[in-house]
Structure formats: structure tokens, C-alpha cells
Write a protein that holds these residues in place. Structure first.
Motif, PDB file in Angstrom:
ATOM      1  N   ALA A   1      -2.221  -6.385  -7.921  1.00 34.60           N
ATOM      2  CA  ALA A   1      -0.937  -6.825  -7.378  1.00 34.60           C
ATOM      3  C   ALA A   1      -0.967  -6.718  -5.863  1.00 34.60           C
ATOM      4  N   VAL A   2      -0.398  -7.727  -5.193  1.00 37.00           N
ATOM      5  CA  VAL A   2      -0.188  -7.690  -3.749  1.00 37.00           C
ATOM      6  C   VAL A   2       1.308  -7.791  -3.508  1.00 37.00           C
ATOM      7  N   LEU A   3       1.856  -6.778  -2.860  1.00 38.06           N
ATOM      8  CA  LEU A   3       3.281  -6.773  -2.548  1.00 38.06           C
ATOM      9  C   LEU A   3       3.443  -7.099  -1.062  1.00 38.06           C
ATOM     10  N   LEU A   4       4.026  -8.255  -0.767  1.00 37.04           N
ATOM     11  CA  LEU A   4       4.215  -8.703   0.609  1.00 37.04           C
ATOM     12  C   LEU A   4       5.585  -8.265   1.112  1.00 37.04           C
ATOM     13  N   THR A   5       5.619  -7.720   2.318  1.00 33.23           N
ATOM     14  CA  THR A   5       6.871  -7.222   2.870  1.00 33.23           C
ATOM     15  C   THR A   5       6.943  -7.527   4.355  1.00 33.23           C
ATOM     16  N   ALA A   6       8.121  -7.314   4.937  1.00 29.93           N
ATOM     17  CA  ALA A   6       8.302  -7.549   6.372  1.00 29.93           C
ATOM     18  C   ALA A   6       9.555  -6.809   6.831  1.00 29.93           C
ATOM     19  N   GLY A   7       9.527  -6.326   8.052  1.00 28.76           N
ATOM     20  CA  GLY A   7      10.705  -5.697   8.627  1.00 28.76           C
ATOM     21  C   GLY A   7      11.112  -4.413   7.942  1.00 28.76           C
ATOM     22  N   THR A   8      12.385  -4.061   8.115  1.00 28.99           N
ATOM     23  CA  THR A   8      12.923  -2.827   7.546  1.00 28.99           C
ATOM     24  C   THR A   8      14.171  -3.125   6.728  1.00 28.99           C
TER      25      THR A   8
ATOM     26  N   ASP B   1       0.057  -0.300  -9.413  1.00 27.06           N
ATOM     27  CA  ASP B   1      -1.270   0.207  -9.063  1.00 27.06           C
ATOM     28  C   ASP B   1      -1.838   1.071 -10.192  1.00 27.06           C
ATOM     29  N   ALA B   2      -1.000   1.948 -10.737  1.00 26.88           N
ATOM     30  CA  ALA B   2      -1.464   2.868 -11.781  1.00 26.88           C
ATOM     31  C   ALA B   2      -1.793   2.140 -13.078  1.00 26.88           C
ATOM     32  N   ARG B   3      -1.022   1.114 -13.380  1.00 29.82           N
ATOM     33  CA  ARG B   3      -1.225   0.388 -14.641  1.00 29.82           C
ATOM     34  C   ARG B   3      -2.410  -0.570 -14.572  1.00 29.82           C
ATOM     35  N   GLY B   4      -2.562  -1.251 -13.421  1.00 32.65           N
ATOM     36  CA  GLY B   4      -3.621  -2.237 -13.287  1.00 32.65           C
ATOM     37  C   GLY B   4      -4.865  -1.677 -12.621  1.00 32.65           C
ATOM     38  N   SER B   5      -5.580  -2.571 -11.931  1.00 33.13           N
ATOM     39  CA  SER B   5      -6.826  -2.178 -11.270  1.00 33.13           C
ATOM     40  C   SER B   5      -6.642  -1.861  -9.799  1.00 33.13           C
ATOM     41  N   GLY B   6      -5.403  -2.006  -9.295  1.00 30.48           N
ATOM     42  CA  GLY B   6      -5.134  -1.676  -7.903  1.00 30.48           C
ATOM     43  C   GLY B   6      -4.011  -2.511  -7.335  1.00 30.48           C
ATOM     44  N   ALA B   7      -3.391  -1.998  -6.279  1.00 31.84           N
ATOM     45  CA  ALA B   7      -2.302  -2.721  -5.619  1.00 31.84           C
ATOM     46  C   ALA B   7      -2.391  -2.521  -4.118  1.00 31.84           C
ATOM     47  N   VAL B   8      -1.953  -3.542  -3.391  1.00 29.70           N
ATOM     48  CA  VAL B   8      -1.949  -3.501  -1.925  1.00 29.70           C
ATOM     49  C   VAL B   8      -0.569  -3.912  -1.433  1.00 29.70           C
ATOM     50  N   ILE B   9      -0.023  -3.133  -0.495  1.00 24.75           N
ATOM     51  CA  ILE B   9       1.232  -3.504   0.162  1.00 24.75           C
ATOM     52  C   ILE B   9       0.879  -4.067   1.529  1.00 24.75           C
ATOM     53  N   ALA B  10       1.210  -5.322   1.763  1.00 23.23           N
ATOM     54  CA  ALA B  10       0.850  -5.994   3.010  1.00 23.23           C
ATOM     55  C   ALA B  10       2.112  -6.394   3.765  1.00 23.23           C
ATOM     56  N   GLY B  11       2.262  -5.841   4.984  1.00 20.71           N
ATOM     57  CA  GLY B  11       3.448  -6.141   5.783  1.00 20.71           C
ATOM     58  C   GLY B  11       3.097  -6.390   7.232  1.00 20.71           C
ATOM     59  N   ASP B  12       4.131  -6.408   8.071  1.00 24.50           N
ATOM     60  CA  ASP B  12       3.938  -6.588   9.512  1.00 24.50           C
ATOM     61  C   ASP B  12       4.141  -5.251  10.211  1.00 24.50           C
ATOM     62  N   LEU B  13       3.986  -5.245  11.547  1.00 29.25           N
ATOM     63  CA  LEU B  13       4.135  -3.999  12.289  1.00 29.25           C
ATOM     64  C   LEU B  13       5.541  -3.424  12.167  1.00 29.25           C
ATOM     65  N   ALA B  14       6.542  -4.291  12.049  1.00 27.16           N
ATOM     66  CA  ALA B  14       7.913  -3.793  11.905  1.00 27.16           C
ATOM     67  C   ALA B  14       8.082  -3.002  10.616  1.00 27.16           C
TER      68      ALA B  14
ATOM     69  N   ASP C   1      10.561   3.259  10.645  1.00 21.40           N
ATOM     70  CA  ASP C   1      11.476   3.917   9.703  1.00 21.40           C
ATOM     71  C   ASP C   1      12.302   2.866   8.971  1.00 21.40           C
ATOM     72  N   GLY C   2      12.351   2.972   7.654  1.00 23.60           N
ATOM     73  CA  GLY C   2      13.075   1.993   6.861  1.00 23.60           C
ATOM     74  C   GLY C   2      12.195   0.868   6.352  1.00 23.60           C
ATOM     75  N   GLY C   3      10.938   0.820   6.813  1.00 25.28           N
ATOM     76  CA  GLY C   3      10.007  -0.198   6.357  1.00 25.28           C
ATOM     77  C   GLY C   3       9.183   0.289   5.183  1.00 25.28           C
ATOM     78  N   LEU C   4       8.733  -0.633   4.348  1.00 23.88           N
ATOM     79  CA  LEU C   4       8.009  -0.263   3.137  1.00 23.88           C
ATOM     80  C   LEU C   4       6.634   0.327   3.459  1.00 23.88           C
ATOM     81  N   VAL C   5       5.909  -0.293   4.384  1.00 26.49           N
ATOM     82  CA  VAL C   5       4.588   0.230   4.755  1.00 26.49           C
ATOM     83  C   VAL C   5       4.727   1.629   5.348  1.00 26.49           C
ATOM     84  N   GLY C   6       5.729   1.811   6.200  1.00 26.13           N
ATOM     85  CA  GLY C   6       5.966   3.123   6.789  1.00 26.13           C
ATOM     86  C   GLY C   6       6.298   4.175   5.751  1.00 26.13           C
TER      87      GLY C   6
END
Length: 317
Positions: A211-218, A239-252, A256-261
Motif C-alpha cells: 500500500a502507498v498512502l499519499l498525503t500532503a499538508g497538515t 503494513d502489518a497485514r500485507g507485505s509493506g506500506a509507504v506513506i509519501a507526502g510533501d515537506l509540509a 506538526d499536524g502532518g501525517l509524515v511528521g
């Protein structure tokens, strides 16, 4: 005896002297001061022009680098995910369409298939929806074979059910490689779509290895923290159920309040999830695919251009 007229004449004389001094002083200083100000304005205008020229040059260089990365991206990822499948989850309305398209194209170049795209609206993780979501997930509406986890946390329950129907169990799962029934996946997604918890960007959505979870901002608003925590739980469950997961976002999204953060700030979570903080760029999209490759070998990391990030491991040939 000095009368009032004497005082009046004295005061007038003083005011006249002050006024005359101001006029004379202004006249004498006006020329040099004005010249100095004009020189400063001219210098600032020149600095501004130089900065604008420099900015254009740097932007041109960045565009050239981006064009190069975009050109070599398919070759860099070619054959790294042969016969694997990837689910895309768009977790923010701020994710540009070109980012979704770019990641989708590179996944195809890597030899994998995108099984569908699911979108999470602001209603995902909203405490106001907890009651209706829990009623659906614990009621008779779930298809046979989908067994919700025993938990009082509605967000955890939701994440568990979605992982159950959206991911092909990985090697560490109890039933590795067993693909969930397509009818069960469609039924659960339709039920949650009715509750406005998610939507489908593609006509069909099938279970995937990654799974790839795309995000942006906060996130914003009174319940922003709860909603962000719910999406983190979803990513962790996928991630736990499958073979892996990646969260891909921007610098924002690192702030604080952002998913990557939020993921990077939680060491136990970040140890198992990979994150990208420059997915808006061709380099970040390439890193997203290569991070999936690393996940397939059990390696997670924090990649991009932000603080404490690292290069994505090169695929093992």
C-alpha cells in the motif's frame, strides 16, 4: 513692570525663530538626504533584479534536474516489483493529480499492478462518525469471513477491517498469500462509502501486496489530531497485514499536524513504516517505489530531503 504685550512679542519671536530654523535646516539637508534615499532605493531595486535573475536560474536548474529524474525514473525502477500489486490510498485533497499519476506510472514501470485507488475524505477518523461506523463494523452488514478485531477503539477497528479486505496477507501473516474475496472487498468499501468514510477513485479496487498512502499538508480543525491518528492506524494495519506500506507526502506533511511528521515522531510506528517527504518531485516518486522494494525485504526507513532522512536503499539485484 513688564506687561503682557512684551511676553506676547517674545513668544512670537521664539516661534518665528524655531520655524525659520526648521525651514533653513530642511533646505540645507533636503538635497543630501533625498540623494541618499534615492541611492538606497536604486540599490534595493538592483538587488531585487539580481535575486529575481538568480531565482529564475535556480528554477531552470531544478526543472532540468526534474526532467532528468523523470526521464530516468522508469529505468531506475524497472523490474523491481515484477508480478506484485500495490493499492493507492489518497489521504488528502491537497495531493495533486499529477502526483497520483506519476506514482501510478512508476509502479507500472517497476512491473507491478495498481489494484485501485481509495480516497480518504475529512470524515475518516472523525469522532462524530464513530457511532455509525462502529455500528456497521460490528453489525450484521459485514460479509461472511470478515471478522472485526475485538477492540473499543473505533479507528483501530476500522483500520483492521480495511486491512483485512484490502491487503493480500504477507509472509508474516497467519494465512500468507490468501487473497480476500473480491465480493467481500467490494461490500465493505460500499458500506463505508455510504457512511462517507472513504470513496473510490477507480471503478474497482482489489486486494494488493503493498500500500502507498499519499498525503500532503497538515490536518486542521478541532479533531485534526484524532483524524491524523486514525490514518496512522490505517497505514500501520495495512503494513502489518500485507507485505509493506509507504506513506509519501510533501515537506509540509512533516510539520506538526502532518501525517509524515506524526509517523516520524512515533518511534515504534516509524520503525515499521517507510515515509517519503518529497513525493511532489520526480525524485520523491522514484523513492516511493524503491521504498516499496525495500519494504518487501523487511527494511523500513525515512526518506526524502527533510531532517534526519536517509537515501533509499538500492534494490538488490
Amino acid at each position: 513692570m513688564i506687561d503682557f504685550r512684551y511676553h506676547l512679542v517674545s513668544l512670537i519671536a521664539v516661534f518665528l525663530a524655531v520655524a525659520l530654523g526648521i525651514v533653513i535646516g530642511t533646505t540645507q539637508l533636503n538635497g543630501p538626504v533625498l540623494t541618499n534615499l534615492q541611492s538606497q532605493v536604486t540599490a534595493l531595486q538592483e538587488d531585487k533584479r539580481l535575486l529575481e535573475d538568480e531565482t529564475r536560474q535556480l528554477q531552470t536548474q531544478l526543472d532540468q534536474v526534474g526532467d532528468f529524474e523523470e526521464a530516468v525514473g522508469p529505468a531506475l525502477v524497472a523490474g523491481t516489483l515484477i508480478d506484485r500489486s500495490v493499492l493507492l490510498v489518497v489521504g488528502s485533497e491537497e495531493v495533486p493529480a499529477e502526483v497520483v499519476e506519476g506514482v501510478t506510472a512508476l509502479i507500472g514501470s517497476a512491473g507491478a499492478t495498481v489494484t485501485g485507488t481509495v480516497r480518504l475524505p475529512e470524515g475518516y477518523g472523525d469522532p462524530a462518525k464513530e457511532s455509525s461506523v462502529r455500528s456497521y463494523l460490528t453489525g450484521p452488514g459485514l460479509p461472511p469471513g470478515v471478522t472485526p478485531a475485538e477492540t473499543d477503539d473505533t479507528s483501530e477497528l476500522l483500520a483492521d477491517v480495511l486491512a483485512d479486505v484490502l491487503m493480500v496477507p504477507g509472509a508474516d501473516a497467519e494465512d500468507p498469500g490468501v487473497v480476500p474475496e473480491p465480493a467481500a472487498t467490494a461490500s465493505v468499501l460500499a458500506g463505508l462509502e455510504e457512511l462517507e468514510v472513504l470513496s473510490r477513485d477507480t471503478s474497482s479496487v482489489s486486494p494488493a501486496d503493498f500500500a502507498v498512502l499519499l498525503t500532503a499538508g497538515t490536518a486542521s480543525g478541532d479533531d485534526a489530531g484524532d483524524r491524523t491518528a486514525a490514518v496512522v492506524q490505517l497505514a500501520t494495519a495495512l503494513d502489518a497485514r500485507g507485505s509493506g506500506a509507504v506513506i509519501a507526502g510533501d515537506l509540509a506533511s512533516v510539520e506538526d499536524g502532518g501525517l509524515v511528521g506524526a509517523v516520524r515522531a512515533d518511534r515504534p510506528v516509524s520503525d515499521g513504516l517507510s515515509t517519503i517527504d518529497n513525493v511532489r518531485t520526480p525524485a520523491g516518486q522514484i523513492s516511493t517505489v524503491l521504498a516499496l522494494v525495500a519494504e518487501s525485504t523487511g527494511v523500513s526507513g525515512q526518506y526524502g530531503i527533510g531532517e534526519s532522512t536517509q537515501p533509499v536503499p538500492a534494490p538488490v539485484s
